[in-house]
Design a protein around this motif. Structure first.
Motif: not given
Length: 736
Positions: A182-192, A199-204, A221-227
């Motif tokens: 993790g660095q400055h600035p904070a970031q958030w991203r999400t995708g599908m 087939l599908w995948r969701l992640s944040t 740094a957090l990473d969560v995904s579902r496939f």
């Protein structure tokens, strides 16, 4: 999704991490001894997260001035326009690395490095795997990459050649994933992502840092995904959930890193096909897999803590400890007739059967303690490190019949109950002297692995046993600057590949019992190469030679159960070429591997189920090719930044040569060439960045074999690859 209609077991009891508590306490206790040490923001040293110092340290020139063969693939390349589900998506441009997608999530990817690992019928063998320094490979050398957090990866380092032996036994190569910090600035991203076959995948992902720049707190740094997928074949649906958290806290003269990883998956197993079924033109699954509802569930949780402290005068202490728990339940299609009593001359030939259901409960932990020193010496930079690493696993393994009466695919009577343990204790030392024109590197690792099996199912005799594997692995390398734009390098070393606990679990003929006759394979590996770079392009050419004694090979493989033996001498010789070029908006990336892998000695093996008890062995002549390995593999990617709406067009060509399916070379998967096309878009809107892509794989809908099951006793060697498939993806990123 079809998975919801099938039973599954994903145990949730907490991991037993007590051994790691001692390592954590030691790391915290030493935190008071602090001195400052600088670290460049652009030259990252993995520090205590690096299992050994051979990895691609950014300081002092890193890969460019190193004596080892290392490729570094950054996280953006792994994610850009990809599903972010399998390693095979983003590592095709690494020469010497073969990743075959079985399209069978019950068996994981098939990974080999310069031929190491090709025999694996499931999971990964002969190649060491790490995530933020925590082994994804067990002490016995078995591993899996399903828990690799691709969405949160900062980079993956691929280590090939003799220097890989410094990672320990069964290190024909090494894959090391490091997650983002993790660095400055904070970031958030999400995708599908969504695609063919359901087939599908969701992640944040979320990254950032607490505190002020002058008084930093924790970086996170957090990473969560579902496939999930319905699968391209009947009985091939799968789903998977991964979560990875990395916390870093700097202190005066060092830092502390906490890593937590959790993985849960469930997959149906379509198994392999015979030649006649593969050539039928219809994607299918054999009746046995459906009748027994072949499937696999996995639940894994692990925790790691790393601590670094500068001691002054160029000295540094690095400590790392980890622990975890893994549970696996797998239903196989082993026929009832192989499990029920079969009396011949008063002897039950199936008395040693362990059934068709595997129930594995594993606890594992380990630690790595290292002292490092770096300073100027004789006009160059001298670094020295010495460490001690230990890993431990304890497997409570049970086997059950896969039927009750006339009902197949359910847990039946107990047929196996044992505890298998593996432990390692490896001291190692490394030294490197580096100047602008010359690098000298050497190291040695003393590896010692102890196996112990305690049989608790004594109705068919006591199958307990133990064995110790021990070797000394020296390596050395040199790099010489031929011109400012060209580096020459060479290295040589010893390798040592131990059989896994699963590979010693069955005796010849498939009977249960510890196989004490199976020995480790010993190898001598050498490489020589050139690497060059200029303003618009870079290239690498490496030739290698590997000579192995007591090669471990599959003796018989049937219904998910494999037995192994030693086969004498083998030789693998090859050439690796790679390059990248950019001119304005157009870029090219290419990789080519050619390898001749063959047996130097004749040996005997099995070619069908029931051998050697019911059928005689057959002879494999010297000169036969080692199965599971293509002689040629090529990759070419051309990309064009159009300048319109932030779009980029990417065209890929992937070629895989002919692959033998067994030691007799009686059949093979023919070579094939696939073409893929993708279009990527990117828009920046203040604090927001939006990305989209559409991708079509296998444009020509070429029928091909995705992977082979080496030496399958039922001649079901082939796992078909995917036809033409569509994939679309969206991602939103916000900076704070």
């Amino acid at each position: 999704m079809t998975t919801s209609t099938h039973s599954r077991k994903n145990p949730s009891r907490p991991a037993r991490l007590a051994p790691v508590a001692w390592a954590i306490a030691l790391m915290c206790a030493t935190g008071a001894q602090a001195q400052s040490v600088s670290e460049s923001a652009t030259e990252v040293d993995a520090g205590a997260l690096s299992p050994v110092v051979v990895s691609a340290e950014r300081s002092g020139g890193g890969v460019w001035r190193g004596a080892a063969s290392i490729d570094v693939v950054d996280g953006d390349a792994l994610r850009d326009g990809q599903a972010q589900i399998n390693l095979s998506e983003g590592l095709a441009g690494v020469p010497g690395l073969v990743i075959r997608n079985r399209q069978n999530y019950a068996q994981d990817l098939q990974i080999s490095v310069r031929g190491y690992g090709a025999r694996a019928t499931f999971g990964v063998r002969g190649v060491r795997l790490f995530v933020d320094g925590i082994p994804a490979s067990a002490p016995d050398g078995s591993g899996q990459v399903a828990n690799f957090p691709l969405g949160g990866a900062d980079r993956i380092e691929v280590v090939r050649g003799p220097m890989a032996a410094l990672y320990g036994a069964s290190s024909g190569g090494a894959l090391l994933l490091y997650t983002e910090e993790g660095q400055h600035p904070a970031q958030w991203r999400t995708g599908m992502v969504a695609g063919s076959d359901g087939l599908w995948r969701l992640s944040t992902q979320a990254t950032g840092k607490t505190g002020a720049p002058k008084e930093p707190g924790w970086s996170y740094a957090l990473d969560v995904s579902r496939f999930a997928t319905d699968g391209a074949r009947p009985q091939s649906a799968a789903d998977r959930t991964n979560a990875n958290l990395r916390l870093t806290r700097p202190h005066e003269g060092g830092r502390m890193v906490l890593v937590l990883n959790q993985h849960n998956s469930f997959a149906l197993d379509p198994q392999g096909l015979e030649r006649k079924d593969l050539d039928g033109g219809v994607v299918r699954t054999l009746k046995g897999a459906i009748d027994f509802n072949t499937r696999k569930s996995v639940a894994q949780t692990q925790l790691g803590l790393a601590f670094e402290q500068a001691l002054g005068g160029g000295h540094k202490l690095e400590l790392m400890g980890y622990g975890g728990q893994r549970q696996v339940v797998q239903y196989q299609s082993i026929p009832k007739t192989s499990q029920m009593p079969n009396i011949v001359n008063g002897v039950d030939r199936n008395a040693g059967s362990s059934g068709g259901v595997i129930d594995l409960d594993r606890d594992y932990w380990g630690w790595n303690a290292r002292w490092r020193h770096e300073g100027d010496w004789q006009g160059g930079r001298l670094s020295f490190s010495a460490g001690l690493a230990s890993d431990y696993q304890s497997d409570q393994r049970k086997g059950y019949e896969n039927f009750k009466g006339s009902i197949d695919g359910v847990q039946g009577n107990l047929r196996r109950d044992e505890v298998n343990r593996a432990s390692t204790l490896d001291p190692y030392v490394q030294a490197e002297w580096r100047s602008k024109d010359l690098t000298l590197m050497g190291g040695v690792r003393q590896t010692r692995t102890q196996y112990e099996s305690s049989d608790r199912f004594l109705g068919n005799g006591d199958d307990s046993g133990r064995k110790t594997f021990q070797a000394t692995l020296p390596v050395m390398g040199v790099r010489w600057q031929w011109t400012p734009a060209v580096q020459a390098f060479a290295s040589i070393g010893k390798g040592y590949e131990i059989p896994t606990l699963n590979e010693v679990a069955y005796r010849s003929g498939g009977a249960a019992g510890f196989n004490t006759q199976l020995n480790a394979a010993r190898s001598t590996s050498a490489e020589v190469g050139l690497r060059g770079r200029a303003e618009r392009f870079g290239w690498n050419a490496t030739a290698f030679d590997i000579r192995t004694d007591d090669e471990i090979v599959v003796q018989n493989n049937s219904g998910g159960r494999a037995t192994f033996q030693n086969a004498g001498r083998t030789q693998r010789q090859g050439l690796e070429l790679s390059g990248n070029w950019r001119l304005g908006p157009v870029s090219l990336v290419s990789a080519l591997t050619w390898m001749q892998a063959e047996y130097l000695d004749a040996f005997q093996t099995c070619d069908r189920t029931g051998c050697p008890i019911s059928f005689a062995r057959v002879t494999v002549p010297a000169g036969n090719r080692i199965p599971g390995l293509p002689m040629q593999q090529a990759f070419l990617q051309a990309a064009w930044d159009t300048g319109w709406a932030g779009s980029r067009v990417v065209f890929e060509t992937r070629h895989v040569g002919r692959v033998m399916v067994n030691d007799q070379n009686s059949d093979s998967a023919v070579g094939h060439t696939l073409f893929n096309l993708g279009v990527h878009f990117k828009q920046d809107r203040g604090d927001w960045t939006l990305r989209e892509f559409i991708r079509v794989d296998n444009l020509t809908d070429r029928r091909h074999v995705g992977a082979v099951i080496v030496n399958d006793g039922n001649i079901r060697f082939f796992e078909p690859g995917l036809g033409r498939k569509l994939l679309v993806g969206l991602e939103a990123q916000r900076r704070f």
